[in-house]
Design a protein around this motif. Structure first.
Motif, short mmCIF file in Angstrom:
data_model
loop_
_atom_site.label_atom_id
_atom_site.label_comp_id
_atom_site.label_asym_id
_atom_site.label_seq_id
_atom_site.Cartn_x
_atom_site.Cartn_y
_atom_site.Cartn_z
N ALA B 103 -31.89 48.93 76.21
CA ALA B 103 -32.24 47.65 75.58
C ALA B 103 -31.65 47.57 74.17
O ALA B 103 -31.05 46.55 73.80
CB ALA B 103 -33.76 47.49 75.53
N ILE B 104 -31.80 48.64 73.40
CA ILE B 104 -31.27 48.63 72.02
C ILE B 104 -29.74 48.54 72.05
O ILE B 104 -29.13 47.78 71.31
CB ILE B 104 -31.76 49.88 71.24
CG1 ILE B 104 -33.29 49.82 71.08
CG2 ILE B 104 -31.09 49.96 69.86
CD1 ILE B 104 -33.93 51.12 70.64
N GLY B 105 -29.14 49.34 72.95
CA GLY B 105 -27.67 49.29 73.09
C GLY B 105 -27.19 47.90 73.46
O GLY B 105 -26.23 47.38 72.89
N SER B 106 -27.90 47.26 74.39
CA SER B 106 -27.51 45.92 74.86
C SER B 106 -27.68 44.86 73.78
O SER B 106 -27.03 43.82 73.83
CB SER B 106 -28.32 45.52 76.08
OG SER B 106 -28.09 46.41 77.12
N ALA B 107 -28.59 45.11 72.83
CA ALA B 107 -28.79 44.13 71.76
C ALA B 107 -27.56 44.08 70.85
O ALA B 107 -27.25 43.04 70.28
CB ALA B 107 -30.04 44.49 70.96
N PHE B 108 -26.87 45.21 70.71
CA PHE B 108 -25.75 45.25 69.77
C PHE B 108 -24.38 45.42 70.43
O PHE B 108 -23.36 45.26 69.77
CB PHE B 108 -25.98 46.36 68.73
CG PHE B 108 -27.17 46.07 67.86
CD1 PHE B 108 -27.09 45.14 66.83
CD2 PHE B 108 -28.40 46.66 68.09
CE1 PHE B 108 -28.18 44.83 66.04
CE2 PHE B 108 -29.50 46.37 67.31
CZ PHE B 108 -29.39 45.45 66.29
N LEU B 109 -24.40 45.79 71.71
CA LEU B 109 -23.14 45.92 72.43
C LEU B 109 -23.22 45.03 73.67
O LEU B 109 -24.28 44.52 74.01
CB LEU B 109 -22.91 47.38 72.87
CG LEU B 109 -23.08 48.47 71.81
CD1 LEU B 109 -23.02 49.83 72.46
CD2 LEU B 109 -22.03 48.34 70.72
N ASP B 110 -22.11 44.92 74.34
CA ASP B 110 -22.08 44.14 75.57
C ASP B 110 -22.95 44.82 76.65
O ASP B 110 -22.95 46.05 76.77
CB ASP B 110 -20.60 44.07 76.00
CG ASP B 110 -20.43 43.59 77.39
OD1 ASP B 110 -21.04 42.57 77.72
OD2 ASP B 110 -19.68 44.23 78.16
N ASN B 111 -23.71 44.02 77.40
CA ASN B 111 -24.62 44.58 78.42
C ASN B 111 -23.89 45.44 79.45
O ASN B 111 -24.36 46.51 79.83
CB ASN B 111 -25.30 43.45 79.20
CG ASN B 111 -26.38 42.77 78.40
OD1 ASN B 111 -26.53 43.07 77.22
ND2 ASN B 111 -27.09 41.87 79.00
#
Lengths: 91, 425
Positions: B103-111
């Motif tokens: 979730a945190i990764g997807s907030a700042f990077l592409d899903n």
């Protein structure tokens, strides 16, 4: 039955069957062989299949736990042989 | 309506039908649809160029380059193993931890990139624990769509809204969407943990094997990691400040990407540019031109008028309609063309309504969270299902629907209360 031999002064290999997997514990004694095992690891980590051969590095120095899927057993041993981590391989 | 308008509608509907049918690659169809708008003189060349949002394209390209290089450092694998050890190797807690990282990764990077980085390490950890990886993978899919909702750069709908609506900047997205995304994430992860509590059990011996792993060994290149972290942090700080600095977010992303390429050396450039998802970039270009045909022929303004007549111009009714329509549509069709069509419609509504800000947040929440409704709701869902199938673990459409759809409905119910209480009450 595929059998292999290796130099026990360079490394030790423990192997056991676990369901559909072969589990290896490889302890590298000769430091420079770590690089060769890393090359084997990169090969399997960068191919298209994620669960064929899985490498785990343990806190114990130069000890690697490797889970090899049954259908990749021969490929894995061949790659160890190619990188001269094992000395012979025969049916 | 003039003949041109009817032609534009026909081109749009045929293109949309082909995109939904998935018989031909969506990028080919979108580009052909866009080209048809030019060939039939619905829009002229200058007009088409004007409608292509280079800010959206630049932001996507820049972030894809940064992520392509960062992916080579082994950072995600390191984080996953450390978090697994922090929770004592307990599988259910690892499921929660991996979902949170996603979730945190997807907030700042592409899903899609985030799940592509998370799937291999998930297989690795679940194999070590000898547990079924599917609960982990399904939780990560759902987490990636919720996480992507939180920021302007998390999901393509938000990137498009943020770049097309001048009044909204990166901080506005954080202020208006991050809190509700975190709340929905907490509720969702609690439900997933409860649902999967019996499926993810292992022995104490296997838990101990996770504790014995050397996470630091997963970092392949520490110098590269340092450079990536500095540039990634600088780029994200840049996003926070872009409206104060009066610099477009795409300029920040592209600058960050090329500073990183300068720092890491030119040996990375070929690979990094290859990793850019050019199919997605061209899909956007085709859609922008396609939708421009509807704008230039006044169809969008006509649709906006009809929608306003239907809702009586009531902000509450219009917000709820957009939220639920976006969610249901995004669950089953690609949310990018949907949002590309909705943006000019909402802009048009702005001429007749006083404060349309709630409409933007309704669209963002509906389109992003709607992706959890089915296995085809978002690209990340399809990618994970494909990777899992290749490894012999099948996430079927129905299996995902039974979990994803109720969770999506729940998240939209929460979003409904949020929109109403915060903006309309």
């Amino acid at each position: 039955m595929l059998t292999y031999e290796y130099n026990t002064e360079d490394l030790t290999i423990e192997e056991k069957k676990n369901g559909n997997d072969h589990e290896f514990t490889i302890l590298i004694i000769k430091e420079e062989l770590c690089e060769k095992l890393l090359e084997v690891r990169y090969f399997f980590e960068n191919n298209d299949i994620h669960t064929d051969v899985l490498f785990y590095t343990h806190n114990k120095e130069n000890e690697y736990h490797i889970i090899v899927r049954n259908d990749m057993y021969v490929s894995f041993l061949l790659l160890l042989f190619q990188h001269q981590l094992i000395q012979s391989l025969k049916w | 309506m003039e003949t041109q308008a009817y032609t534009a509608i026909a081109i749009f509907l045929i293109t949309y039908a082909f995109i939904i049918s998935e018989k031909i690659h969506r990028t080919i169809i979108a580009m052909l649809g866009g080209a048809a708008m030019l060939v039939f003189r619905i829009v002229d060349y200058e007009g088409a160029l004007h409608h292509i949002d280079f800010n959206t394209l630049g932001l996507l390209t820049g972030m894809m380059i940064i992520v392509a290089i960062t992916a080579r450092t082994g950072l995600f694998k390191y984080l996953a193993i450390v978090s697994a050890q922090k929770v004592g190797g307990h599988p259910l807690k690892i499921l929660v931890a991996l979902s949170l990282i996603t979730a945190i990764g997807s907030a700042f990077l592409d899903n899609v990139t985030t799940v592509l980085l998370m799937v291999p390490v998930t297989f690795s950890i679940t194999r070590q624990l000898q547990v079924n990886p599917l609960p982990f993978l399904i939780s990560e899919i759902i987490a990636s769509n919720i996480g992507g909702t939180a920021t302007m750069i998390g999901d393509p709908p938000n990137i498009m809204i943020g770049n097309k609506v001048e009044e909204l900047d990166f901080i506005d997205f954080i202020i208006n969407l991050a809190g509700i995304a975190i709340f929905i994430m907490i509720i969702t992860i609690a439900i997933l943990a409860f649902l999967y509590r019996k499926q993810v059990k292992t022995t104490d011996k296997l838990k101990k094997s996770i504790m014995n792993l050397d996470a630091a060994d997963e970092i392949t290149d520490k110098r590269l990691l340092l450079k990536c972290m500095i540039v990634l942090a600088g780029t994200i700080i840049g996003f926070f400040l872009h409206s104060i600095l009066d610099i477009e977010s795409s300029v920040i992303a592209i600058t960050g990407a090329f500073i990183l390429l300068y720092l890491v050396g030119e040996s990375y450039i070929e690979d990094a540019l290859e990793k850019v998802e050019w199919t997605t970039i061209f899909f956007f270009i085709g859609l922008f031109v396609l939708v421009s045909g509807l704008i230039e022929t006044q169809i969008i303004s006509l649709l906006a008028d009809k929608a306003l007549a239907f809702t009586g111009g009531d902000l509450t009714v219009t917000s709820m309609l957009i939220l639920w329509m976006s969610a249901i549509a995004s669950a089953f069709v690609d949310n990018i063309p949907f949002v590309a069509t909705m943006i000019p419609m909402i802009q048009e509504m702005g001429y007749s309504m006083e404060n349309i800000e709630p409409l933007w947040w309704s669209l963002a929440l509906g389109a992003c969270l709607g992706g959890n409704g089915s296995l085809i709701g978002a690209s990340a869902n399809v990618i994970v299902a494909g990777l899992a199938a290749k490894e012999g673990h099948h996430i079927t459409f129905v299996k995902f629907l039974l979990i994803g759809f109720p969770l999506m409905i729940l998240s939209i119910v929460i979003a409904t209360f949020y929109i109403y209480l915060r903006y309309l009450f």
